[in-house]
Design a protein around this motif. Structure first.
Motif, short mmCIF file in Angstrom:
data_model
loop_
_atom_site.label_atom_id
_atom_site.label_comp_id
_atom_site.label_asym_id
_atom_site.label_seq_id
_atom_site.Cartn_x
_atom_site.Cartn_y
_atom_site.Cartn_z
N VAL A 198 2.71 3.22 -0.52
CA VAL A 198 3.88 3.38 -1.37
C VAL A 198 4.44 2.01 -1.70
O VAL A 198 4.74 1.22 -0.81
CB VAL A 198 4.95 4.24 -0.66
N SER A 199 4.58 1.71 -3.00
CA SER A 199 5.19 0.44 -3.41
C SER A 199 6.70 0.57 -3.38
O SER A 199 7.25 1.67 -3.35
CB SER A 199 4.73 0.08 -4.83
N SER A 200 7.38 -0.56 -3.39
CA SER A 200 8.85 -0.53 -3.36
C SER A 200 9.40 0.12 -4.63
O SER A 200 10.42 0.81 -4.59
CB SER A 200 9.40 -1.95 -3.21
N PHE A 201 8.71 -0.07 -5.77
CA PHE A 201 9.17 0.55 -7.02
C PHE A 201 9.04 2.07 -6.95
O PHE A 201 9.96 2.80 -7.34
CB PHE A 201 8.36 0.00 -8.20
N TYR A 202 7.92 2.53 -6.41
CA TYR A 202 7.74 3.98 -6.27
C TYR A 202 8.75 4.55 -5.27
O TYR A 202 9.28 5.66 -5.47
CB TYR A 202 6.32 4.30 -5.81
#
Length: 514
Positions: free
Chosen positions: A395-399
């Motif tokens: 999981v990316s920070s944007f997601y």
């Protein structure tokens, strides 16, 4: 007494650290951090330099868990009102606060979990008429056999026979007494409860909540502390049955039978009442924490009634030293439903948002806000500030931020009244998509039961105030000098006129070609 003095010394040191906001050596409560919680992870409720470190005066694991649960609880102003009266009253009783906490620090240990002996107290023990008879036959028979053997009237071998006969009857109560020994709390735990109860029994309270919490200990018959005295005495005998002095006496006089009868008699009379005391004392630990917080570092602000939204005058952050914290006035309501917060880097946008959020948590806990006046309507709090990537979950920070925003939209569109704090919205994407996405979200939230603050560096969004009646611009400013940047940390009406990222980069050594 020495243990109490040492505990008081520790408490004085801890109090000095809380007053000075030097919290590094205090218990952090990191185990209660929860990234998925609506607001706790973003508001520094737990972890290093956290509200938990300011609040926590509990000594048991259950006490810490109960305090953390209250800190993370949904907002309920009706429940907060009686808590506020109770914590306010306790803050005027420093001797009670000191006594309760020092006793816990001096004696309490987590050697055995409470659930084990609470379950034992609620279990029914079976006693037979045979055990009752031989509980009295044992001492009489043992004395008779010893005397007759000593006088030479009967052979000494009969003493051994008497012991063998006794083993049969002692076997009937061996497992129940063994179970009791394993289940009963340690003597330190019992001592803590006994002393706590003695203090609570002798104190007079005025608030309805404290009276209600005290009532179970004010029994018409024996005092609650006396019941723990009796249990401690019985527990001492039960635990010392393997003592080298006790074993010969037990074999000769069958004392286990009499001990078993005393134990089940006490348990039958008082077991179910005493079984509730540990959970009730856990709630007292939480109340002592709230009262001690108000006494040591409480905000002393007035909680006001607000029909819609939030209103605060001179609101400051509780985790900042009072001499350093800059107070601000703020209002959000139906006329200014959404605040666009712009400002220079390091100017105080995020700290201000956390200031509002943490004071909301304090009010929900029944504590005084760090403000002259502070109040809000019956909303729930939701934040999106610390959105980090998670390699384990890919999981990316944007997601992660988008997931938080989706939960917020779902709750608002379901009709829930939400006060939200979104910091640097959609910062993980390019400027064009960020502005477009921010405008879409603001339009979606507009004219719903949701209200809140969105901080952003995209000054282009400030134009929304001219297109939406409920959107208002506020900002924090900085003053740029040749080699320094000054901040006043005061919120101002309108969009930020200038930013300082270029100057900050220069001060950090980045050279720009003119």
């Amino acid at each position: 007494q020495e243990a109490i003095y040492l505990a008081l010394e520790t408490m004085n040191l801890n109090r000095a650290m809380r007053v000075e906001r030097k919290l590094n050596d205090l218990e952090m409560g990191s185990e209660f951090q929860d990234k998925k919680h609506p607001f706790s992870n973003d508001l520094d409720l737990f972890g290093d330099h956290s509200l938990f470190q300011l609040l926590n005066h509990t000594v048991s694991k259950k006490g810490k868990e109960s305090l953390a649960a209250k800190m993370k609880a949904d907002f309920d102003l009706k429940k907060a009102d009686p808590l506020r009266m109770a914590s306010s009253e306790l803050s005027t009783k420093p001797r009670v606060l000191q006594a309760m906490e020092s006793i816990g620090l001096a004696f309490y240990t987590e050697e055995k979990v409470n659930s084990g002996w609470v379950n034992w107290l609620n279990q029914q023990e079976k006693s037979t008429f045979l055990i009752s008879i031989f509980a009295f036959v044992g001492p009489l028979g043992g004395i008779s056999v010893l005397v007759l053997s000593f006088l030479g009237i009967i052979p000494g071998a009969l003493v051994g026979v008497w012991v063998l006969i006794g083993l049969v009857f002692l076997g009937l109560v061996f497992n129940p007494l063994k179970n009791a020994s394993e289940s009963l709390p340690s003597r330190n735990q019992l001592k803590t409860y006994r002393y706590w109860l003695a203090i609570l029994e002798g104190e007079k309270f005025e608030s309805s909540l404290l009276k209600k919490m005290q009532a179970p200990f004010l029994t018409d018959g024996l005092k609650a502390s006396t019941l723990f005295d009796q249990l401690d005495s019985l527990g001492l005998w039960v635990e010392n049955r393997i003592n080298l002095l006790y074993i010969p006496l037990n074999l000769l006089f069958w004392t286990d039978l009499f001990l078993f009868l005393r134990l089940i008699s006490w348990k039958k009379k008082h077991g179910q009442v005493v079984a509730h005391f540990p959970a009730q004392l856990t709630e007292w630990e939480v109340m002592i924490s709230l009262g001690a917080f108000e006494y040591e570092v409480g905000g002393k602000g007035k909680v006001i009634s607000v029909e819609k939204g939030l209103l605060g005058r001179a609101v400051a952050h509780p985790l900042l030293h009072p001499q350093v914290a800059v107070a601000n006035d703020f209002m959000i309501n139906a006329n200014q439903q959404l605040i666009l917060l712009t400002g220079a880097n390091m100017s105080g946008k995020t700290t201000f948002m956390r200031t509002l959020g943490v004071n909301c948590v304090l009010v929900n806990l029944g504590l005084s806000p760090f403000a002259e006046e502070f109040g809000f309507s019956n909303f729930q709090l939701y934040t999106s500030m610390r959105n980090t990537d998670n390699l384990g979950e890919s999981v990316s920070s944007f997601y992660a931020e988008l997931s938080r925003i989706k939960q917020l939209i779902d709750r608002i569109e379901s009709g829930e009244e939400i006060f939200f704090l979104l910091d640097e919205i959609l910062k993980g994407t390019n400027t064009e998509d960020r502005i477009a996405g921010s405008e879409a979200l603001i339009s979606q939230v507009n004219n719903t039961r949701g209200m809140g603050i969105i901080s952003t560096h995209d000054i282009e969004l400030a134009d929304l105030e001219t297109r939406m009646d409920t959107v208002k611009n506020y900002s924090f400013h900085s003053e740029i000098h040749d080699q320094t940047i000054d901040f006043d940390y005061k919120i101002k009406r309108g969009a930020c006129p200038s930013f300082n990222a270029h100057k900050l980069m220069e001060l950090m050594g980045i050279r720009f070609n003119n």
